[in-house]
Design an enzyme around this catalytic site. Structure first.
Site: not given
Length: 555
Positions: A332, A360, A445
């Site tokens: 991330y 996302d 996700h």
């Protein structure tokens, strides 16, 4: 005692509620691992074991204790780690002296947030907005001793690497240490009984069985973290239901005596067209965390992708790989680009096979069921005034990531494939290909971000309609994750052009109950179901699969 503010404000710290080390009991009747004392300069050492239910425990005296998740090492004031850490600090760095449980409990708000780990009390007030796991989990455990949870969900030496001395408030007093060390609640007793009653992994029939039995083996906080979706959980449900709306058109009278399911994923040989999706905090359910998954994936011959927020470090995982086994690494990206660049370079140097960038999570979704469970467990007082909204973790996830950053990421890991994970529209598949990505993961996700986002199978179907030329390109692969529970689900995705699929939750649940054996068994189940499906469809090889074998009129 007044709250101490974090001295290095603005520094991106990766403290959640983490772990410090894991040692295997010398008395474990099922473990063959060499026991190592835990120290601040020593990596966790875990030996290979045929029975992957081995749980690290310092005071284990029976098999039931070893297997109980409630008996993970809870090291308090007199542990070697705590002693050494305490001795290494100069007198000026330990500001507050001894702290009672009552005083610790007074610091549980956004204005003053303390937690205790191994008897040390830390002020993480100014870290709240940067916490990768969101603000809520810190508030849930504020003012408490979080040693068990801390050790379960973060790699070794997290504190040493990320905290500064001014954040150290003091030490718990002796009575507080004894109180927290002896705490054994009803939930822990429930988990221990469930583990004692657990049957052998050979009796597991389907992937859904792993989930069904894992629920009883997990602390409530872990179950809700793993299982919940965003808002009303419509996307969570639709991910799996999309596969129910697609039917097969099998062909008969064909020679199907030579079925072959092997393939290549990002250039890596794989026994099956599947991989382990990156999932965080595996240590909440399995003491060995992602290491257990590594062993199972290696035995099954499939790729594992390690989460940025894994309970075990990439270094620890790489030590457990068998010869030739590959591990991808997911990130991330942070608003602190230099920090992210450093992490990618480290993954590259440690031998990551590929870099998977999640796109996302510009902001974390609202996990309604998880929040409700917390509210029911610790409801607000009737006369408690309205509080302002929690701050968003804007520093932990970069909302400014754009397509041009693919080039930047590739420059940090030269030669490694870069995968864009979290694509929910067919147009973005085309853009990813145009900007140099090596693969995409069609994903919402796991239904945990934007509720009502299209199920990944529907996105893949849209790609077939609007940009079929993007499918089956020699230097670009398309993966799908979310909702896959059967080998037939995998075949449906492959028929629509997916090169491979990823599974996350099923491997967490499998490892929770049966460690690496559970992971390997899950792959065996999927392999059998795929083989049966291919034979009955009338195909021998994966490349023979195509949309002609499906009826997608209800998708």
């Amino acid at each position: 005692m007044s709250s101490r503010k974090v001295a290095a404000f603005g520094r991106s710290i990766r403290l959640s509620i983490a772990r410090d080390g894991l040692s295997l009991s010398p008395r474990s009747p099922v473990g063959k691992a060499r026991c190592k004392s835990i120290s601040s300069s020593q990596s966790v050492k875990v030996g290979r074991n045929g029975n992957s239910l081995v749980a690290g425990s310092i005071a284990a005296a029976s098999l039931a204790t070893v297997l109980s998740l409630t008996q993970w090492p809870t090291i308090h004031a007199e542990s070697e780690v705590s002693r050494k850490t305490h001795e290494d600090r100069s007198p000026s760095s330990t500001k507050g002296g001894r702290i009672s449980a009552e005083e610790l409990g007074q610091h549980k708000t956004l204005e003053s947030l303390w937690v205790a780990v191994d008897g040390d009390v830390w002020d993480v007030t100014d870290f709240v907005s940067q916490h990768p796991g969101g603000t809520e989990i810190l508030l849930q455990h504020a003012g408490k001793d979080v040693t068990r949870l801390f050790k379960a969900i973060h790699p070794d030496h997290t504190i040493e690497k990320n905290l500064v001395s001014d954040q150290h408030v003091g030490r718990l007093d002796d009575s507080a240490i004894k109180e927290f060390a002896s705490a054994q609640n009803e939930e822990e007793e429930r988990i221990q009984k469930a583990r004692e009653a657990l049957f052998g992994v050979d009796s597991v029939v389907s992937l859904n069985d792993f989930e069904r039995y894992a629920k009883d083996l997990l602390p409530a906080v872990a179950w809700y973290y793993y299982s919940t979706g965003a808002d009303g959980e419509h996307s969570l449900f639709d991910n799996a239901d999309a596969y129910n709306r697609v039917h097969f058109r099998p062909r008969v009278m064909r020679d199907v005596t030579r079925v072959d399911m092997s393939t290549k994923i990002l250039g890596v040989e794989s026994a099956l067209p599947m991989y382990v999706s990156p999932t965080a905090r595996n240590g909440l359910g399995q003491p060995l965390g992602e290491v257990a998954v590594t062993r199972g994936a290696g035995a099954a011959g499939i790729l594992q992708v390690l989460s940025h927020y894994a309970s075990r470090s990439l270094e620890d995982v790489m030590k457990e790989t068998k010869e030739g086994q590959k591990v991808g690494w997911q990130i991330y990206t942070s608003t602190d680009r230099e920090k992210s660049a450093k992490q990618i370079r480290e993954a590259y140097e440690l031998g990551a096979q590929s870099i998977w960038v999640t796109v996302d999570t510009a902001i974390l979704g609202k996990r309604e069921r998880e929040r409700r469970a917390t509210a029911e467990r610790e409801p607000a007082a009737h006369d408690k005034p309205l509080t302002p909204p929690l701050p968003k973790n804007s520093a932990a996830h970069d909302a400014g990531l754009t397509w041009k950053d693919i080039k930047w990421i590739k420059s940090l890991a030269p030669g490694l494939p870069v995968v864009v994970k979290g694509v929910g529209a067919w147009e973005d598949v085309v853009l990813a290909q145009q900007h140099g990505a090596d693969a995409v993961v069609l994903s919402n996700h796991g239904g945990r971000q934007l509720d009502y986002a299209n199920p990944p199978l529907k996105t893949l179907h849209d790609l077939n309609i609007h940009s079929p030329s993007s499918i089956h390109q020699p230097n670009f692969q398309i993966f799908v994750d979310g909702g896959i529970r059967h080998g037939t689900d995998i075949l449906k995705a492959l028929c629509l052009g997916a090169d491979a699929v990823g599974l996350g939750r099923p491997f967490i649940y499998a490892a929770t109950g049966w460690g690496s054996d559970g992971v390997q068994k899950a792959v065996m189940i999927l392999k059998e179901e795929m083989e049966i499906g291919m034979i009955l469809l009338g195909v021998n090889k994966l490349e023979e699969l195509g949309p002609q074998y499906l009826d997608t009129s209800k998708l």
